[in-house]
Design a protein around this motif. Structure first.
Motif, PDB file in Angstrom:
ATOM      1  N   ARG A 114       0.837  -1.208   0.000  1.00 27.50           N
ATOM      2  CA  ARG A 114       0.000   0.000   0.000  1.00 27.50           C
ATOM      3  C   ARG A 114       0.866   1.251   0.000  1.00 27.50           C
ATOM      4  O   ARG A 114       0.573   2.230  -0.705  1.00 27.50           O
ATOM      5  N   ALA A 115       1.932   1.216   0.781  1.00 28.54           N
ATOM      6  CA  ALA A 115       2.844   2.367   0.815  1.00 28.54           C
ATOM      7  C   ALA A 115       3.490   2.578  -0.546  1.00 28.54           C
ATOM      8  O   ALA A 115       3.645   3.718  -1.006  1.00 28.54           O
ATOM      9  N   ALA A 116       3.848   1.496  -1.202  1.00 28.76           N
ATOM     10  CA  ALA A 116       4.464   1.602  -2.523  1.00 28.76           C
ATOM     11  C   ALA A 116       3.494   2.201  -3.532  1.00 28.76           C
ATOM     12  O   ALA A 116       3.875   3.081  -4.320  1.00 28.76           O
ATOM     13  N   ALA A 117       2.254   1.733  -3.518  1.00 31.30           N
ATOM     14  CA  ALA A 117       1.251   2.241  -4.456  1.00 31.30           C
ATOM     15  C   ALA A 117       1.012   3.733  -4.242  1.00 31.30           C
ATOM     16  O   ALA A 117       0.860   4.504  -5.204  1.00 31.30           O
TER      17      ALA A 117
ATOM     18  N   GLU B  89       1.740   6.765  -6.900  1.00 30.28           N
ATOM     19  CA  GLU B  89       0.656   7.703  -7.265  1.00 30.28           C
ATOM     20  C   GLU B  89       1.123   9.144  -7.044  1.00 30.28           C
ATOM     21  O   GLU B  89       0.871  10.025  -7.880  1.00 30.28           O
ATOM     22  N   ASP B  90       1.807   9.399  -5.927  1.00 33.52           N
ATOM     23  CA  ASP B  90       2.324  10.743  -5.656  1.00 33.52           C
ATOM     24  C   ASP B  90       3.315  11.188  -6.724  1.00 33.52           C
ATOM     25  O   ASP B  90       3.458  12.381  -7.004  1.00 33.52           O
ATOM     26  N   ALA B  91       4.013  10.217  -7.303  1.00 31.30           N
ATOM     27  CA  ALA B  91       4.998  10.520  -8.340  1.00 31.30           C
ATOM     28  C   ALA B  91       4.375  10.602  -9.737  1.00 31.30           C
ATOM     29  O   ALA B  91       5.088  10.785 -10.723  1.00 31.30           O
TER      30      ALA B  91
ATOM     31  N   LEU C 222       0.779  -0.028 -14.896  1.00 31.84           N
ATOM     32  CA  LEU C 222       1.119   1.260 -14.296  1.00 31.84           C
ATOM     33  C   LEU C 222       1.644   2.187 -15.384  1.00 31.84           C
ATOM     34  O   LEU C 222       2.591   1.849 -16.100  1.00 31.84           O
ATOM     35  N   LYS C 223       1.035   3.377 -15.494  1.00 33.46           N
ATOM     36  CA  LYS C 223       1.417   4.290 -16.559  1.00 33.46           C
ATOM     37  C   LYS C 223       1.504   5.729 -16.053  1.00 33.46           C
ATOM     38  O   LYS C 223       0.914   6.089 -15.033  1.00 33.46           O
ATOM     39  N   LYS C 224       2.241   6.518 -16.819  1.00 34.78           N
ATOM     40  CA  LYS C 224       2.344   7.956 -16.574  1.00 34.78           C
ATOM     41  C   LYS C 224       2.389   8.638 -17.926  1.00 34.78           C
ATOM     42  O   LYS C 224       3.233   8.297 -18.769  1.00 34.78           O
ATOM     43  N   ASP C 225       1.487   9.571 -18.140  1.00 35.96           N
ATOM     44  CA  ASP C 225       1.389  10.251 -19.436  1.00 35.96           C
ATOM     45  C   ASP C 225       1.237   9.245 -20.577  1.00 35.96           C
ATOM     46  O   ASP C 225       1.794   9.414 -21.669  1.00 35.96           O
ATOM     47  N   GLY C 226       0.513   8.177 -20.289  1.00 40.13           N
ATOM     48  CA  GLY C 226       0.247   7.169 -21.305  1.00 40.13           C
ATOM     49  C   GLY C 226       1.354   6.173 -21.538  1.00 40.13           C
ATOM     50  O   GLY C 226       1.200   5.236 -22.327  1.00 40.13           O
ATOM     51  N   LYS C 227       2.490   6.330 -20.861  1.00 44.05           N
ATOM     52  CA  LYS C 227       3.620   5.428 -21.064  1.00 44.05           C
ATOM     53  C   LYS C 227       3.737   4.466 -19.883  1.00 44.05           C
ATOM     54  O   LYS C 227       3.660   4.888 -18.726  1.00 44.05           O
ATOM     55  N   PRO C 228       3.923   3.179 -20.154  1.00 42.95           N
ATOM     56  CA  PRO C 228       3.985   2.194 -19.072  1.00 42.95           C
ATOM     57  C   PRO C 228       5.276   2.299 -18.259  1.00 42.95           C
ATOM     58  O   PRO C 228       6.323   2.698 -18.770  1.00 42.95           O
ATOM     59  N   PHE C 229       5.185   1.934 -17.000  1.00 40.51           N
ATOM     60  CA  PHE C 229       6.336   1.847 -16.121  1.00 40.51           C
ATOM     61  C   PHE C 229       7.033   0.523 -16.445  1.00 40.51           C
ATOM     62  O   PHE C 229       6.567  -0.552 -16.061  1.00 40.51           O
TER      63      PHE C 229
END
Length: 608
Positions: free
Chosen positions: A413-416, A420-422, A432-439
């Motif tokens: 939970r802490a990791a998630a 999310e904060d990042a 998991l994605k950011k600006d449409g790009k996968p982690f």
């Protein structure tokens, strides 16, 4: 981690040196020099405390090494060097005792002198010192070796050489090294005593930086014997070794032959030992130590299990995150990766839960940081960099713990939340994605490292729950060296051994030059003015208290930087060996690090 990689990594940590303080007066030659106070052994000592001066000479010791080698020149960046050459074929001006945090005794040099501020250092060569071909070791050889290593050698030599203003002959057997006026580094006087001295005449007409197939001539106790490139190398004891009667060498270098046989991977190395093809095997896994050593040779007493206690720092071992990759540039992401690593479950599954976790880079020693808020001198050192440091550096940082269950709910939970904060979120497709790009990222592992692969397999299953699906690439020893030297990885298995005397080598490990300069130990790509300032404070320290405070501060910068997902360390070294191999009852402070096996071991049949 293979034996060959351990010693390769070890070279930088153990023989990179530390701040030096001693009572030597200016221009007063001494046979030894200590980190603090006086050397433990008096002038004219008969043998090192962990050596048996009556040990018999003879016999052979055979080691198994995972991987291959393609070079007989261990002092350059090019190639994968064969084992043993740098330790037993070449010598340095001073030799190190493994029973003291940091003390050097005269080897090729009979004495050392320096001024109180250590702006220069002068060594006097022993008149009897000679190379294995019979030629004397001269000041010209020393000067050529230092200049060549400093300009064409591995980066670990070039970094120190950049601090030297000049090296000159000051007498028939005297060589003086003067440091640049701006260099305020008390350690350099000792570092200059630890460089290998090679024979200048042998290298005339050869390109030092690219010559890998020429067996070097050294002044050490062994010479290069038979070599089958990539398969084995034998080192033969030189019966005419000039230094065999020195107190520093009494009871050392006892085997007639030291042989290294190379095998495909770590599993094959162990099977070769079980089958009697090699004589000694160092076990890094406590659970395997308990369950894998019931084969016939152990049951019959032909193989003995020895545990050697050690008092050295744990170093750092685990999965390193390369911050050159933007995905790991954010400390919150790195902390999330640490939270997702269920150490307690992995330790129990892989290791039987027998070993303590590495909680800081200098665990298992007084140099390891306190995990609460920084205080006093440590706080004063860190506060000027407070706005640059990630949370926990000054106010306290500890690794997450779990209940040992497979789910690791609290930490997941802490990791998630951190992800999310990042700016990372799990999409409708479960990725998991950011600006449409996968982690996504690649984990690079070394072929044959079964334990490492098992750890990563468990870790990957946990990351899937966060929507992260990394790629795992397993490559051979040569490719692994090439890619890590070039920082061509996102995450990799990392082991950096550290000593009780950290010093200049810390710049090679954590310095900003390593962000772009290939071949450094700064695999994580950290660029931290705070870390470099703490290393400088270590080097400038005038007291043991100041030195420990600076090391604690550096440890905080490294640990709270969250660059490595650490696993465990062993407070004892576990060595299985044939019964004919023996070692002194007194073991050194550093345990079974180089300088112990095979240096002071000997071969003896029962009843002899």
């Amino acid at each position: 981690m293979t034996r060959s990689v351990f010693f390769h990594l070890l070279g930088g940590a153990l023989f990179g040196l530390a701040p030096v303080f001693t009572g030597i007066a200016a221009a007063e030659p001494q046979p030894a020099i200590a980190m603090y106070g006086e050397p433990a052994l008096p002038a004219g000592f008969t043998h090192l405390p962990y050596a048996n001066p009556d040990a018999p000479k003879g016999g052979e010791i055979r080691f198994g090494v995972a991987g291959m080698f393609d070079s007989l020149n261990p002092w350059i960046l090019n190639g994968r060097p064969a084992e043993g050459i740098s330790r037993y074929v070449a010598e340095s001006l001073m030799g190190r005792s493994m029973d003291e945090p940091f003390t050097l005794y005269g080897l090729l040099a009979e004495s050392v002198e320096t001024d109180p501020d250590r702006t220069w250092v002068e060594f006097t060569l022993r008149p009897e010192a000679k190379f294995s071909d019979g030629n004397p070791v001269t000041v010209a050889d020393v000067i050529w070796s230092y200049e060549t290593l400093g300009t064409e050698g591995h980066p670990r030599y070039q970094n120190a050489w950049s601090k030297v203003e000049k090296i000159e002959k000051t007498g028939e057997r005297k060589v003086r090294i003067t440091f640049k006026p701006e260099v305020k580094d008390r350690e350099m006087a000792l570092i200059m005593g630890m460089r290998p001295v090679l024979e200048k005449a042998q290298w005339e007409g050869h390109n030092f930086a690219s010559t890998t197939n020429m067996a070097p001539i050294g002044s050490g106790p062994y010479v290069v014997g038979r070599v089958d490139p990539g398969k084995f190398i034998e080192l033969k004891r030189n019966p005419d070794y000039w230094g065999k009667d020195l107190g520093f060498n009494k009871g050392r270098n006892n085997f007639d032959t030291i042989r290294y046989d190379y095998f495909g991977d770590g599993g094959v190395v162990f099977e070769a030992f079980k089958g009697g093809e090699t004589d000694s095997y160092t076990e890094w896994n406590a659970a395997d130590w308990g369950r894998n050593y019931n084969f016939p040779a152990v049951q019959s007493g032909g193989v003995v299990k020895s545990e050697i206690p050690n008092g050295r720092p744990s170093g750092i071992k685990g999965l390193v995150m390369n911050t050159r990759n933007p995905v790991f540039a954010d400390w919150r992401v790195r902390q999330a990766m640490i939270d997702a690593f269920n150490f307690e479950f992995i330790n129990k599954t892989i290791n039987g839960g027998a070993e303590p976790r590495i909680s800081s880079y200098f665990s298992n020693s007084e140099l390891g940081m306190e995990h609460g808020p920084a205080a006093d001198k440590v706080k004063a050192l860190l506060e000027p960099f407070a706005d640059q440091l990630p949370p926990g550096t000054i106010d306290g940082y500890s690794l997450p713990t779990s209940d040992g269950g497979v789910r690791n709910r609290k930490n997941m939970r802490a990791a998630a939340k951190l992800l999310e904060d990042a700016g990372w979120q799990v999409d409708s497709d479960g990725v998991l994605k950011k600006d449409g790009k996968p982690f996504t990222f690649e984990i690079v592992l070394q072929q044959g490292a079964a334990e490492t692969q098992s750890i990563v397999d468990i870790y990957i299953e946990a990351l899937k729950k966060l929507g992260i699906f990394p790629k795992v690439t397993v490559i051979d020893d040569a490719q692994y060296t090439q890619r890590t030297n070039a920082y061509d990885f996102d995450m990799a298995w990392y082991w950096r051994a550290l000593s009780l005397s950290p010093g200049n080598e810390q710049n090679l490990y954590w310095g900003s030059k390593g962000v772009k300069e290939p071949g450094s130990r700064n695999w994580m790509g950290m660029n931290s003015p705070a870390a470099e300032a703490m290393v400088k404070a270590m080097l400038d320290a005038k007291s043991h208290e100041d030195f420990v405070a600076a090391t604690h501060a550096l440890d905080r910068v490294l640990t709270a930087g969250r660059y490595v997902i650490p696993i465990w360390y062993a407070p004892v070294d576990r060595i299985a060996h044939i019964k004919q191999l023996h070692y002194p009852e007194k073991t050194p402070l550093y345990g079974a690090w180089p300088g112990f096996q095979p240096d002071v071991w000997w071969y003896q049949e029962a009843g002899q």
